[in-house]
Design an enzyme around this catalytic site. Structure first.
Site, mmCIF file in Angstrom:
data_model
loop_
_atom_site.group_PDB
_atom_site.id
_atom_site.type_symbol
_atom_site.label_atom_id
_atom_site.label_comp_id
_atom_site.label_asym_id
_atom_site.label_seq_id
_atom_site.Cartn_x
_atom_site.Cartn_y
_atom_site.Cartn_z
ATOM 1 C CB THR A 994 -0.933 -0.002 1.219
ATOM 2 O OG1 THR A 994 -1.668 -1.216 1.215
ATOM 3 C CG2 THR A 994 -1.887 1.153 1.172
ATOM 4 C CB CYS A 995 3.615 2.370 2.183
ATOM 5 S SG CYS A 995 2.686 2.349 3.716
ATOM 6 C CG MET A 996 6.171 0.102 -1.799
ATOM 7 S SD MET A 996 7.493 1.288 -1.633
ATOM 8 C CE MET A 996 8.259 1.129 -3.233
#
Length: 1027
Positions: A994-996
């Site tokens: 998600t953070c990528m």
């Protein structure tokens, strides 16, 4: 060595004891001695002959001087030293008075000069008393005495002119005095000449012809130049001087019936000797009237045109570097041209000759365009040390001489010249016929003159006249259209004398048509262009686009110009140099016009965008375009519209990628971490980004969000958090509620002119926002040839949903906005200005002045559009100026500071050359994308798979079917959420993090389940705490 059997090879021995080489040497020495003696003898002969000739000449001159002295003494004895014994009979043919006087007269002898002055005084007096000049010299029977009388009269006239010339320095203060001052010696001498060359006298042509053969114009020139230096000259300006009266009587003698004067060498003519005097008409206003009104200018200009055709240099030496002869001649011709062209007998041939002469002279001038004299002088001073022996110092004309030339090429002159040249040409000639010889001559003369004028003089005063008050645009377009349709360009080049025979026939017409029509398009309003189709129909404009595109491709790619030679040595090289310059000029003006037509097409499409693209753009061209100093790269900079948009995006992306790799390999992309409070995102971002260097801004920036409780949100920024940060900050910064930007009626953003009233540091914020936009402008075009709403910002590939107004985007390209851009900002103001433009009554009755009222946050301020504008009323004559000043104020002036600071910040990361590849419409696509449908199949082709998936996997097949079934809005949301991170994220679209900012795609069992989950994911809009 062995005996060969040939006795002829035996060595020969001279029994005299000397070799043949020795004999040859002695012979040579003897010959040299004899030749030396012969040359010495010849020199002695020549020296003796020269001495004899000098002695003979000296004895002859001494004898002549003695004879002069003897006759002078006899004259004194008979007529008195002061002519006290002279009466009217002394001027008769049977008197010795004139014979003796003309025999011994020496203009440098003070006594002789005094006698001649007194003779002239008596002559004028006797003629005034009797009223008959002929009988004074010839008695009652002129026919029987005409040979002797004519001889004496012409000798007397020349003696008077010569006397004034030889004593001009001593008589400087008297040379330009008027006839009323009859006691002045120069006045008496010149008035005697006036009397002797009265047109009514039978000998007038004999006298004037004799004066011209004796190069009298050269004497008159030197007299006039000396007289101009007089301190009394300024007070005599406006009065007809005696010298002016003489010239006015001489110049009508041009060898045309009834005049019988012979033709003279152009080098000694009135044109070369008198018209090259600086500011001639200031001192000789009556002569100006005679020259212009009586048809004489037509003769003398035709004479000069012949010299131009033969490339003959007939001008005298320059008075000084500030007053070159060709510039003085040009100024004097132009000053009288308006009067000459307005005469009813002025012909088409006169206009052609005038255009040819002024073109030739203008071409020799240094540029007098908008750059000031001071800047040219300073640049010369700076470069003084760099000048080599082969270089020529730039000529700087006298300021008043420059002004004389500029003022003469005024609207009235341009109107008269073009009307005369184009008066007999039909605007809508038969399209099946090519232009006739007269039309070619007219177009060639007008275009050559205007082309040189455009490159020499300031354009501000003449472009509007050519565009709106002459028929130049329709005539030239009709001419070019027929040449294009009938394939007459090649034959046309043979007829245009201005260029060499192998030059492109369209060069000269395009060099003039393009800048004039381009200027016209800045004045034309939308109704005129699209609805009324003036000045050209939309069909004709489509044809024009094809002509310009083909010409441009020919000049820039197929047959590019080489740098013009610095100096030319002959006629052919001069023409070749002119041709190279004009090719370069046409490539510029054609590019500018095509770019402007593309802007009109972007406002309201009237032709296919592909019509602007060259046919020859291929993969080789694209590969060359990315390399500096290649032909393709130069085309990309000068005429980017020739290259398809998708190809330019590829080039743009490769340039961004190259910068990333270059800085990455040098470890310039340092990791910078921002700690951002969500409720103070703009202030925190401004403070932290403003502290970064330019290299740091290009580097990777990682963001950690802090919630309202001061706690850092979970998640490691692999690109996704930074994307979220950019979306939020741009949404906040460009929100109209923040006060830095305003909206048009179409909800397009532009800088708030009153931003300084709401933010003290508003200009610094605009600089920051420019950098922010550059940081975020899209790079995903290299992956997908389409865009989405809120597309990737330029340097990082981050989506920003910011619809900018076109007139503000033009500021990113450092362009000027015109009247036709105003509807996007203020449609009501635009309608009012168009009403004024077409108002048929007296505009002054509307009580409008050159002021504009600004209204920001309820505070009204009045601003003058021109100095003292509050007292300058708008009239029918200046209403166009008023309209464009109002448009300029709203579109350019009010937002100039905000736009300038925004641009500076923007260019920290995005080079100007990169942005110049795109027009405003395309630039908006790069920033905010297109609202058109997405090509899912193309996305599929550009996707890589990992984690056990491949393109034929049943989950992947199901995924693409579900994506295709989405509405356009949901497709955009999906691509925004999953696909528009950095380039690395796009390549790993189906992977999980998600953070990528990457999409996790579990192996769903049904389409329904996958659709439900995908829709939930793209519409949840969750923060990174929920990842």
């Amino acid at each position: 060595m062995y005996f060969s059997g040939d006795p002829s090879t035996r060595k020969r021995v001279d029994l005299g004891g000397r070799s043949s080489k020795e004999r040859d040497r002695q012979k040579l020495l003897e010959q040299t001695r004899l030749e030396r003696n012969r040359r010495w003898f010849v020199r002695q002969q020549n020296s003796a002959a020269l001495k004899i000739q000098l002695q003979k000449c000296f004895r002859g001159r001494r004898a002549v001087k003695a004879a002069h002295s003897k006759v002078r003494e006899q004259f004194y004895g008979t007529y008195g030293k002061y002519c006290q014994n002279v009466d009217r009979h002394c001027f008769g043919s049977d008197s010795e008075f004139l014979r003796q006087l003309l025999f011994f007269f020496n203009a440098r002898n003070a006594g002789d000069f005094a006698i001649l002055v007194e003779t002239c005084r008596l002559l004028v007096q006797f003629v005034r008393d009797s009223g008959d000049t002929v009988s004074l010299f010839a008695g009652r029977d002129y026919s029987s005495e005409h040979a002797l009388v004519d001889y004496r009269v012409k000798q007397l006239a020349y003696a008077c002119v010569q006397a004034v010339h030889e004593n001009r320095d001593r008589l400087k203060e008297e040379l330009l005095m008027k006839p009323e001052e009859s006691s002045v010696s120069t006045t008496l001498l010149l008035e005697a000449v006036v009397l002797l060359i009265d047109p009514k006298l039978p000998w007038v042509c004999n006298i004037v012809g004799y004066l011209l053969q004796r190069k009298a114009f050269t004497l008159f020139r030197e007299i006039a130049l000396t007289g101009k230096e007089s301190t009394k000259t300024a007070t005599s300006i406006g009065n007809v001087s005696s010298l002016e009266r003489v010239l006015a009587l001489v110049i009508p003698h041009i060898g045309q019936m009834p005049c019988t004067c012979p033709n003279i060498d152009p080098q000694w003519s009135f044109s070369s000797q008198i018209l090259t005097i600086p500011f001639l008409w200031q001192f000789f206003p009556y002569l100006k009237e005679v020259f212009a009104i009586r048809g004489l200018s037509q003769h003398y200009i035709h004479q000069m045109a012949l010299c131009v055709q033969n490339c003959a240099n007939v001008l005298p030496n320059d008075i000084s570097t500030e007053y070159p002869g060709y510039a003085c001649l040009l100024g004097n011709i132009l000053e009288t041209a308006g009067v000459a062209l307005s005469q009813p007998n002025c012909s088409f041939e006169m206009a052609v000759d005038l255009a040819a002469v002024t073109t030739f002279l203008l071409e020799a001038l240094p540029s007098m365009k908008s750059s000031s004299r001071e800047s040219r002088e300073s640049s010369m001073l700076v470069d003084d040390d760099m000048i080599t022996g082969d270089e020529i110092t730039e000529i700087i004309l006298n300021r008043d001489l420059e002004q004389q030339i500029c003022n003469a090429i005024d609207p009235r002159f341009l109107l008269q010249l073009t009307n005369l040249l184009f008066g007999g040409i039909s605007h809508a000639g038969n399209s099946h016929d090519g232009p006739d010889d007269k039309e070619v001559a007219a177009v060639g003369a007008a275009c050559a003159f205007l082309h040189v004028t455009f490159n020499t003089l300031p354009l501000e005063r003449i472009m509007t006249v050519l565009a709106y008050r002459t028929e130049l645009v329709p005539v030239l377009w009709n001419f070019m259209k027929r040449c294009h349709e009938n394939q007459k360009w090649s034959s046309l080049s043979q007829q245009l004398s201005y260029l060499s025979g192998d030059a492109h026939g369209w060069l000269l017409p395009l060099a003039v048509f393009c800048p004039v029509y381009k200027h016209m398009l800045t004045i034309v309003d939308n109704e005129e262009f699209y609805e009324r189709e003036k000045p050209l129909s939309l069909k004709d404009i489509r044809c024009l686009i094809i002509i310009l595109r083909q010409a441009l491709w020919q000049l820039l790619w197929i047959n590019p110009t080489t740098p013009p030679m610095k100096y030319a040595t002959n006629t052919s090289s001069n023409k070749r140099q002119t041709e190279q310059f004009i090719q370069e000029r046409v490539s510029i003006v054609a590019s500018e016009l095509l770019s402007q037509l593309q802007d009109w097409n972007n406002r309201r499409q009237f032709t296919s965008p592909s019509d602007f693209q060259a046919d020859g753009v291929n993969e080789f061209f694209i590969s060359q375009a990315v390399t500096e100093n290649t032909r393709a790269n130069d085309i990309l900079k000068q005429a980017p519209f020739l290259v398809p948009f998708t190809s330019r995006v590829k080039i743009f992306t490769s340039q961004l990628t190259a910068v990333r790799q270059r800085h990455g390999s040098n470890s310039v992309f340092t990791r910078n971490r921002f700690r951002i409070r969500r409720d103070h995102i703009l202030e925190d971002a401004y403070n932290q980004m403003s502290a970064l260097s330019e290299d740091d801004l290009r580097g990777v920036i990682r963001v950690t969000f802090v919630n309202e409780f001061g706690v850092e949100e979970a998640g490691i920024d692999g690109g996704g958090i930074f994307k979220d940060f950019m979306e939020n900050i741009t949404r906040a910064a460009f929100d109209v509620q923040y006060g830095l930007f305003k909206e048009t009626t179409d909800h397009l953003l532009y800088p708030n002119p009153g931003s300084g009233m709401t933010h003290e540091q508003h200009l610094q914020f605009f600089h920051f926002l420019g950098t922010l936009l550059a940081k975020s402008i899209q790079c995903c075009w290299c992956l997908y040839p389409y865009a989405i709403p809120g597309t990737l910002a330029m340097f990082e590939g981050i989506l920003v949903d910011i619809p900018f107004a076109t007139f503000f985007l033009s500021k990113l390209k450092q362009k000027y906005n015109y009247l036709n851009d105003l509807p996007s900002l203020d449609p009501e103001l635009y309608r009012h200005l168009i009403f004024l433009k077409h108002y048929e009554g007296d505009i002054s009755e509307l009580e409008l002045y050159f002021v504009i009222v600004n209204n920001e946050y309820g505070e009204q301020t009045e601003e003058e559009l021109l100095p003292d504008g509050k007292n300058l009323r708008v009239t029918n004559e200046n209403v166009i100026t008023f309209i464009h000043l109002v448009a300029n104020h709203r579109l350019n002036f009010q937002i100039r500071q905000q736009s300038s600071h925004f641009l500076r910040g923007f260019q920290l990361l995005i080079q100007k050359d990169w942005i110049d590849m795109f027009n405003e419409h395309e630039l908006q696509l790069l920033i905010s994308g297109s609202l058109d449908s997405l090509d899912v199949d193309d996305i599929r082709l550009n996707t890589n798979y990992a984690g056990g998936y491949h393109k034929e996997h049943y989950v992947i097949e199901m995924f693409w079917e579900v994506l295709k079934s989405f509405s356009l809005e949901n497709q955009k949301k999906f691509l925004k959420a999953a696909g528009n991170a950095s380039e690395e994220a796009l390549d790993r679209l189906p992977t999980s993090a998600t953070c990528m900012n990457l999409l996790k795609l579990p192996p769903y069992r049904s389409k329904e389940q996958m659709e439900t989950k995908l829709l939930y994911a793209i519409n949840a809009d969750a923060g990174f705490d929920l990842s």
